[in-house]
Write a protein that holds these residues in place. Structure first.
Motif, short mmCIF file in Angstrom:
data_model
loop_
_atom_site.label_atom_id
_atom_site.label_comp_id
_atom_site.label_asym_id
_atom_site.label_seq_id
_atom_site.Cartn_x
_atom_site.Cartn_y
_atom_site.Cartn_z
N VAL A 248 0.83 -1.21 0.00
CA VAL A 248 0.00 0.00 0.00
C VAL A 248 0.86 1.26 0.00
O VAL A 248 0.63 2.19 -0.78
CB VAL A 248 -0.96 0.00 1.21
CG1 VAL A 248 -1.67 1.35 1.34
CG2 VAL A 248 -2.00 -1.12 1.08
N VAL A 249 1.87 1.29 0.86
CA VAL A 249 2.74 2.47 0.97
C VAL A 249 3.46 2.76 -0.35
O VAL A 249 3.53 3.90 -0.81
CB VAL A 249 3.75 2.28 2.13
CG1 VAL A 249 4.86 3.32 2.05
CG2 VAL A 249 3.03 2.38 3.47
N ARG A 250 3.98 1.72 -0.99
CA ARG A 250 4.73 1.90 -2.23
C ARG A 250 3.85 2.35 -3.40
O ARG A 250 4.33 2.97 -4.35
CB ARG A 250 5.46 0.61 -2.60
CG ARG A 250 6.67 0.33 -1.71
CD ARG A 250 7.26 -1.03 -1.95
NE ARG A 250 8.40 -1.27 -1.06
CZ ARG A 250 8.83 -2.46 -0.70
NH1 ARG A 250 8.20 -3.54 -1.12
NH2 ARG A 250 9.87 -2.60 0.10
N GLU A 251 2.57 1.98 -3.36
CA GLU A 251 1.65 2.35 -4.43
C GLU A 251 1.19 3.81 -4.34
O GLU A 251 0.66 4.36 -5.30
CB GLU A 251 0.42 1.44 -4.40
CG GLU A 251 0.67 0.04 -4.91
CD GLU A 251 0.74 0.00 -6.42
OE1 GLU A 251 -0.17 0.49 -7.09
OE2 GLU A 251 1.75 -0.52 -6.94
N GLY A 252 1.38 4.44 -3.17
CA GLY A 252 0.84 5.77 -2.91
C GLY A 252 1.11 6.82 -3.98
O GLY A 252 0.16 7.43 -4.51
N PRO A 253 2.37 7.07 -4.34
CA PRO A 253 2.67 8.11 -5.34
C PRO A 253 1.96 7.90 -6.68
O PRO A 253 1.49 8.86 -7.30
CB PRO A 253 4.20 8.03 -5.49
CG PRO A 253 4.67 7.49 -4.18
CD PRO A 253 3.62 6.51 -3.76
N LYS A 254 1.86 6.64 -7.14
CA LYS A 254 1.18 6.35 -8.42
C LYS A 254 -0.31 6.69 -8.34
O LYS A 254 -0.89 7.23 -9.28
CB LYS A 254 1.34 4.87 -8.79
CG LYS A 254 2.75 4.42 -9.07
CD LYS A 254 2.73 2.92 -9.37
CE LYS A 254 4.11 2.31 -9.13
NZ LYS A 254 4.05 0.85 -9.09
N ARG A 255 -0.92 6.33 -7.22
CA ARG A 255 -2.34 6.59 -7.07
C ARG A 255 -2.63 8.09 -6.95
O ARG A 255 -3.66 8.58 -7.40
CB ARG A 255 -2.90 5.85 -5.85
CG ARG A 255 -2.61 4.35 -5.81
CD ARG A 255 -3.43 3.56 -6.81
NE ARG A 255 -3.08 3.69 -8.20
CZ ARG A 255 -2.13 2.98 -8.83
NH1 ARG A 255 -1.43 2.07 -8.18
NH2 ARG A 255 -1.90 3.16 -10.11
#
Length: 523
Positions: free
Chosen positions: A83-90
């Motif tokens: 979840v944390v790593r996906e943050g910037p893309k979302r």
């Protein structure tokens, strides 16, 4: 009625999935139903923002660590990292869809910091971040020709094999939902190849809550009746600082965690800054610590509320960052520059719910879930502030990705119409209102911030009597939204109480007196 994708709920979770799947498959139909106005959801009232690693001083590792600390050992670390790593893309997608977030003079995001966070990483739009995200998503949805959004449509029950006579119907599979058109007063079926529950939280079960009136646990209750796996319901986050209303207004207004992040102090009525005596982080301790500390302070003093002191802060900066809070306080005859704000903990967020995997799949085939109605493993025993909007964005994307890679067979099943033969329109609704008030008082008094097996056992006895009365009424009466909501809240209350009794150690937002005594005895 048939559709490829049925989405129940119009907050950030449901709308994000609807936008993505509709854009990917313009020849497929998406139906979104919501029981109130299309913009009415928990998302709309999210003040703080979205926790995303963007600053050079910050890192995914730090955000993961903060989340794990808040979750008190019960987070799924693989989920947290994902979840944390996906943050910037979302976040990039939100910006492309037209959502606006506050920036500083140099054009960089004006990042906030909240309780439990070690760095500035909260992307926000003043103190109405959720409202801004909801606005952008709804605008996007209305641009898509293959999405139908129906407001004032209430999902009564998921359709599973026990509703269907057809021999083709499979066990443990969802085929859509029975839906109540609240304006017409009619009930119809929506048959769906895939159903997404994005129906929000359970705050109204407690009455005093920061949630809107629609947060009655409908998604969880429907999934429970369909025999889905539901876990961690004992982990309810109470927001430490809801505006105290002496009139007993149940629509508690949230004073954002970011106000304490700016430097506000918590004081009791004699002015003592009591958080210094409970945690070295003082006002910036995680929500469970602050809520339990306030609860302890109120029990010691017998007071009804404590105070948030902002008088030492730069008032112009306060107005700039929290215009909505400043306005609400003014309306309540509180001048933030000179007066302390009366606050009290209120039911705010559910960390448990419908059990889902990383693809948002529930334990029922063709049924997915996303947002606050789910238990993903991200929050563990306590949610880190501003992780919930992030979770909804990431899981909506994961569910979309799964649907992009898997096709669903459209079964030509005969689903019977809703049968309300023999039911009548009740002449009076006093039984609904009476039981609702009884339920909310029961949950506040017996199943609150600090619990005990003695109170929980008493609560179950009261709840069983209430449940029997309401079920009898439900069998005899024509369906109404208020009756279905009460029935759903009773289901949710049972889950919370039973899972609270089963929990043998205190973790995060869960605190039971018996667990302290048992540990002392063992020692």
């Amino acid at each position: 009625m048939s559709t490829n994708y049925l989405v129940i709920g119009s907050g950030i979770a449901g709308l994000t999935f609807a936008v993505k799947i509709a854009e990917k498959f313009p020849d497929r139909r998406v139906i979104v139903i919501t029981k109130a106005n299309e913009d009415e959801s928990n998302t709309k009232y999210a003040q703080g923002g979205v926790a995303i690693v963007l600053d050079d001083k910050d890192s995914f590792k730090k955000h993961v660590k903060d989340t794990l600390i808040a979750g008190d050992g019960l987070c799924d670390e693989a989920v947290v990292k994902m979840v944390v790593r996906e943050g910037p893309k979302r976040l990039e997608e939100l910006l492309l869809w037209g959502a606006n977030f506050d920036t500083d003079a140099s054009g960089d995001f004006n990042l906030g910091k909240e309780g439990g966070h070690s760095e500035y990483r909260i992307v926000h739009h003043k103190d109405i971040t959720g409202y801004e995200i909801e606005r952008a998503l709804l605008k996007k949805v209305h641009e898509l020709k293959n999405v139908t959004l129906w407001s004032h449509h209430f999902a009564i029950d998921l359709i599973t094999k026990h509703h269907i006579i057809d021999s083709q119907a499979k066990d443990n599979t969802c085929y859509g939902a029975y839906v109540f058109d609240q304006k017409k007063g009619t009930i119809f079926t929506i048959k769906a190849d895939s159903t997404l529950l994005a129906a929000g939280g359970i705050g109204r079960v407690y009455g005093h809550t920061t949630n809107p009136v629609i947060a009655t646990g409908d998604g969880i209750a429907m999934a429970y009746r369909a025999k889905a796996r539901i876990t961690d319901m004992e982990f309810i986050q109470f927001h430490p600082t809801a505006l105290y209303d002496a009139r007993g207004d149940q629509s508690s207004f949230l004073i954002s965690e970011a106000v304490r992040g700016m430097g506000a102090y918590l004081r009791n009525k004699i002015g003592y800054r009591f958080m210094l005596g409970y945690d070295e982080r003082a006002e910036l301790a995680s929500r469970d610590i602050v809520s339990q500390s306030i609860d302890s302070e109120l029990k010691k003093t017998g007071d009804t509320h404590v105070f948030l002191d902002c008088t030492h802060l730069d008032i112009e900066e306060f107005k700039k960052h929290f215009p909505n809070i400043y306005k609400k306080c003014k309306q309540s005859h509180i001048d933030v520059a000179t007066d302390w704000i009366p606050v009290v903990p209120a039911s705010h967020y559910l960390c448990g719910g419908i059990d889902v995997d990383m693809d948002g799949k529930t334990s029922i085939n063709n049924l997915f879930a996303c947002g606050e109605c789910t238990r993903t493993g991200l929050h563990g025993a306590n949610r880190l502030a501003s992780n919930s909007l992030l979770e909804a964005l990431v899981y909506a994307h994961n569910i979309f990705k799964y649907h992009s890679e898997h096709t669903y067979e459209t079964l030509e099943l005969e689903i019977p119409e809703w049968n309300d033969e023999g039911t009548t329109v009740p002449r009076e609704h006093v039984i609904i209102q009476y039981n609702l008030k009884q339920l909310q008082a029961l949950m506040r008094d017996y199943v609150g911030i600090v619990r005990s097996n003695s109170r929980l056992t008493k609560a179950i006895k009261h709840l069983d009597l209430m449940s029997a009365e309401v079920e009898e009424f439900y069998k005899q009466a024509k369906v109404s939204t208020s009756l279905c909501e009460l029935r759903n809240m009773i289901n949710v209350a049972h889950l919370i109480i039973n899972q609270s009794i089963a929990r043998k150690e205190n973790k995060g937002g869960f605190y039971k007196l018996d667990n302290i005594k048992e540990n002392e005895t063992e020692a």
